[in-house]
Design a protein around this motif. Structure first.
Motif, PDB file in Angstrom:
ATOM      1  N   HIS A 106       0.810  -1.211   0.000  1.00 23.21           N
ATOM      2  CA  HIS A 106       0.000   0.000   0.000  1.00 23.21           C
ATOM      3  C   HIS A 106       0.851   1.272   0.000  1.00 23.21           C
ATOM      4  CE1 HIS A 106      -3.759  -2.095   0.333  1.00 23.21           C
ATOM      5  NE2 HIS A 106      -3.359  -2.746   1.400  1.00 23.21           N
ATOM      6  N   VAL A 107       2.083   1.168   0.466  1.00 21.24           N
ATOM      7  CA  VAL A 107       2.992   2.307   0.475  1.00 21.24           C
ATOM      8  C   VAL A 107       4.081   2.065  -0.564  1.00 21.24           C
ATOM      9  CG1 VAL A 107       4.577   3.695   1.865  1.00 21.24           C
ATOM     10  CG2 VAL A 107       2.525   2.721   2.920  1.00 21.24           C
ATOM     11  N   ASN A 108       4.284   3.022  -1.462  1.00 23.02           N
ATOM     12  CA  ASN A 108       5.278   2.815  -2.515  1.00 23.02           C
ATOM     13  C   ASN A 108       6.700   3.041  -1.977  1.00 23.02           C
ATOM     14  OD1 ASN A 108       5.886   5.577  -2.505  1.00 23.02           O
ATOM     15  ND2 ASN A 108       4.893   6.011  -4.453  1.00 23.02           N
ATOM     16  N   PRO A 109       7.720   2.714  -2.753  1.00 24.45           N
ATOM     17  CA  PRO A 109       9.107   2.875  -2.267  1.00 24.45           C
ATOM     18  C   PRO A 109       9.478   4.294  -1.861  1.00 24.45           C
ATOM     19  CG  PRO A 109       9.069   1.445  -4.190  1.00 24.45           C
ATOM     20  CD  PRO A 109       7.685   2.023  -4.066  1.00 24.45           C
ATOM     21  N   ASP A 110       8.715   5.274  -2.321  1.00 23.87           N
ATOM     22  CA  ASP A 110       8.978   6.660  -1.949  1.00 23.87           C
ATOM     23  C   ASP A 110       8.250   7.077  -0.679  1.00 23.87           C
ATOM     24  OD1 ASP A 110      10.468   6.954  -4.364  1.00 23.87           O
ATOM     25  OD2 ASP A 110       8.589   7.221  -5.446  1.00 23.87           O
ATOM     26  N   GLY A 111       7.466   6.152  -0.114  1.00 25.40           N
ATOM     27  CA  GLY A 111       6.790   6.423   1.154  1.00 25.40           C
ATOM     28  C   GLY A 111       5.394   7.015   1.040  1.00 25.40           C
ATOM     29  N   TYR A 112       4.775   6.925  -0.146  1.00 23.96           N
ATOM     30  CA  TYR A 112       3.440   7.514  -0.341  1.00 23.96           C
ATOM     31  C   TYR A 112       2.364   6.437  -0.449  1.00 23.96           C
ATOM     32  CZ  TYR A 112       5.677  11.995  -1.220  1.00 23.96           C
ATOM     33  OH  TYR A 112       6.405  13.154  -1.090  1.00 23.96           O
ATOM     34  N   GLY A 113       1.226   6.689   0.218  1.00 24.66           N
ATOM     35  CA  GLY A 113       0.069   5.811   0.138  1.00 24.66           C
ATOM     36  C   GLY A 113      -0.946   6.350  -0.858  1.00 24.66           C
ATOM     37  N   ILE A 114      -2.025   5.583  -1.042  1.00 22.78           N
ATOM     38  CA  ILE A 114      -2.973   5.915  -2.115  1.00 22.78           C
ATOM     39  C   ILE A 114      -3.761   7.176  -1.844  1.00 22.78           C
ATOM     40  CG2 ILE A 114      -5.046   4.679  -1.335  1.00 22.78           C
ATOM     41  CD1 ILE A 114      -3.450   4.579  -4.865  1.00 22.78           C
ATOM     42  N   LEU A 125     -10.507  14.981  -1.425  1.00 25.48           N
ATOM     43  CA  LEU A 125     -10.626  14.237  -0.170  1.00 25.48           C
ATOM     44  C   LEU A 125     -10.612  15.210   1.000  1.00 25.48           C
ATOM     45  CD1 LEU A 125      -8.101  11.291  -0.753  1.00 25.48           C
ATOM     46  CD2 LEU A 125     -10.576  11.268  -1.105  1.00 25.48           C
ATOM     47  N   ASP A 126     -11.087  14.761   2.111  1.00 25.53           N
ATOM     48  CA  ASP A 126     -10.972  15.540   3.342  1.00 25.53           C
ATOM     49  C   ASP A 126      -9.481  15.752   3.617  1.00 25.53           C
ATOM     50  OD1 ASP A 126     -10.709  16.222   6.140  1.00 25.53           O
ATOM     51  OD2 ASP A 126     -12.754  15.513   6.430  1.00 25.53           O
ATOM     52  N   PRO A 127      -9.044  16.987   3.842  1.00 23.63           N
ATOM     53  CA  PRO A 127      -7.617  17.256   4.085  1.00 23.63           C
ATOM     54  C   PRO A 127      -7.027  16.407   5.209  1.00 23.63           C
ATOM     55  CG  PRO A 127      -8.798  19.311   3.770  1.00 23.63           C
ATOM     56  CD  PRO A 127      -9.848  18.233   3.828  1.00 23.63           C
ATOM     57  N   ALA A 128      -7.853  16.036   6.182  1.00 19.24           N
ATOM     58  CA  ALA A 128      -7.357  15.217   7.294  1.00 19.24           C
ATOM     59  C   ALA A 128      -6.910  13.843   6.821  1.00 19.24           C
ATOM     60  CB  ALA A 128      -8.441  15.078   8.363  1.00 19.24           C
ATOM     61  N   TRP A 129      -7.455  13.400   5.690  1.00 20.40           N
ATOM     62  CA  TRP A 129      -7.136  12.065   5.187  1.00 20.40           C
ATOM     63  C   TRP A 129      -5.786  12.006   4.484  1.00 20.40           C
ATOM     64  CZ3 TRP A 129     -12.542  11.277   2.463  1.00 20.40           C
ATOM     65  CH2 TRP A 129     -13.534  11.275   3.445  1.00 20.40           C
ATOM     66  N   THR A 130      -5.158  13.144   4.268  1.00 19.00           N
ATOM     67  CA  THR A 130      -3.863  13.162   3.572  1.00 19.00           C
ATOM     68  C   THR A 130      -2.756  13.791   4.414  1.00 19.00           C
ATOM     69  OG1 THR A 130      -4.478  15.250   2.497  1.00 19.00           O
ATOM     70  CG2 THR A 130      -4.927  13.222   1.280  1.00 19.00           C
ATOM     71  N   LYS A 131      -3.028  14.008   5.692  1.00 21.17           N
ATOM     72  CA  LYS A 131      -1.991  14.578   6.558  1.00 21.17           C
ATOM     73  C   LYS A 131      -0.785  13.654   6.664  1.00 21.17           C
ATOM     74  CE  LYS A 131      -4.708  17.717   9.443  1.00 21.17           C
ATOM     75  NZ  LYS A 131      -5.185  18.026  10.818  1.00 21.17           N
ATOM     76  N   ASN A 132      -1.056  12.368   6.734  1.00 19.38           N
ATOM     77  CA  ASN A 132       0.022  11.377   6.733  1.00 19.38           C
ATOM     78  C   ASN A 132       0.162  10.856   5.310  1.00 19.38           C
ATOM     79  OD1 ASN A 132       1.676   9.120   6.928  1.00 19.38           O
ATOM     80  ND2 ASN A 132       0.771   8.397   8.841  1.00 19.38           N
ATOM     81  N   LYS A 133       1.317  11.059   4.707  1.00 19.88           N
ATOM     82  CA  LYS A 133       1.496  10.706   3.295  1.00 19.88           C
ATOM     83  C   LYS A 133       1.388   9.208   3.032  1.00 19.88           C
ATOM     84  CE  LYS A 133       6.568  10.278   3.192  1.00 19.88           C
ATOM     85  NZ  LYS A 133       7.804  10.773   2.548  1.00 19.88           N
TER      86      LYS A 133
END
Length: 208
Positions: A106-114, A125-133
């Motif tokens: 679910h997390v790519n090699p660069d550290g980002y989730g979907i 999306l709700d901004p709260a849903w992307t606070k953690n990358k």
């Protein structure tokens, strides 16, 4: 008696060796690229069939109790999922990225989730849903399966996952999953590599 010029001989041999290596490296890289280039490609028809199959299961879950290990105690949401082209492009990109970079997660090699990629695509999306990358609220993944329909079945059966998170996500079980109405699926096949295919299923909702 004069000693042989050891240093000169060593230097000559070293130069010759380096020259040989300089010719070999490009050939070796080309050879490795031939073996490890898995030539991934998107199969939209598999994604579309998976989408239609999932909606059929949600509409008539009782027809799949035996084959998909379901029962009437499960609160399966019968809401018809709406195909969303933006989410489909995000799903295709994620499946392709896993194939090209040879990872599965679910997390790519660069550290980002979907969540990050959904937001970047323009699907709000709700901004709260992307606070953690690294966050993932909307993605289910499979690899190594022959078809999109098989990916749906495998994720619903969810063998080896006691929480049944994938099953709940796809079938809208629970208040959060039941609130998700938009879907996009990416299905990528490979000529070689660790897995023959990668599937990414995104079921999401906007922040309103």
């Amino acid at each position: 008696m004069q000693k042989p010029p050891v240093i000169l001989i060593f230097s000559t041999h070293t130069a010759l060796l380096m020259k040989i290596i300089s010719y070999m490296v490009p050939a070796l890289v080309l050879l490795l690229s031939f073996f490890y280039n898995n030539n991934p490609f998107v199969v939209k028809e598999e994604a579309r069939q998976a989408y239609e199959y999932l909606n059929t299961i949600r509409s008539n879950p009782e027809n799949y109790y035996k084959t998909l290990h379901l029962n009437d105690s499960l609160s399966i949401t019968k809401t018809h999922l709406r195909w969303n082209d933006t989410l489909a492009k995000v799903a295709e990109a994620k499946a392709m990225d896993m194939a090209r970079r040879n990872y599965f997660g679910h997390v790519n090699p660069d550290g980002y989730g979907i969540n990050y990629f959904i937001q970047q695509s323009g699907y709000s999306l709700d901004p709260a849903w992307t606070k953690n990358k690294k966050e993932n609220y909307f993605e289910s993944l499979s690899a190594g399966l022959a078809s999109g329909k098989e990916a749906i079945e495998t994720l619903i059966i969810d063998e080896g996952y006691p929480s049944y998170g994938h099953r709940n996500h796809l079938l809208g079980i629970g208040s959060w999953n039941a609130s998700l109405t938009d879907i996009g699926i990416g299905f990528v096949k490979c000529d070689a590599g660790k897995y023959e295919s990668y599937a990414c299923i995104i079921i999401a909702k906007h922040n309103w």
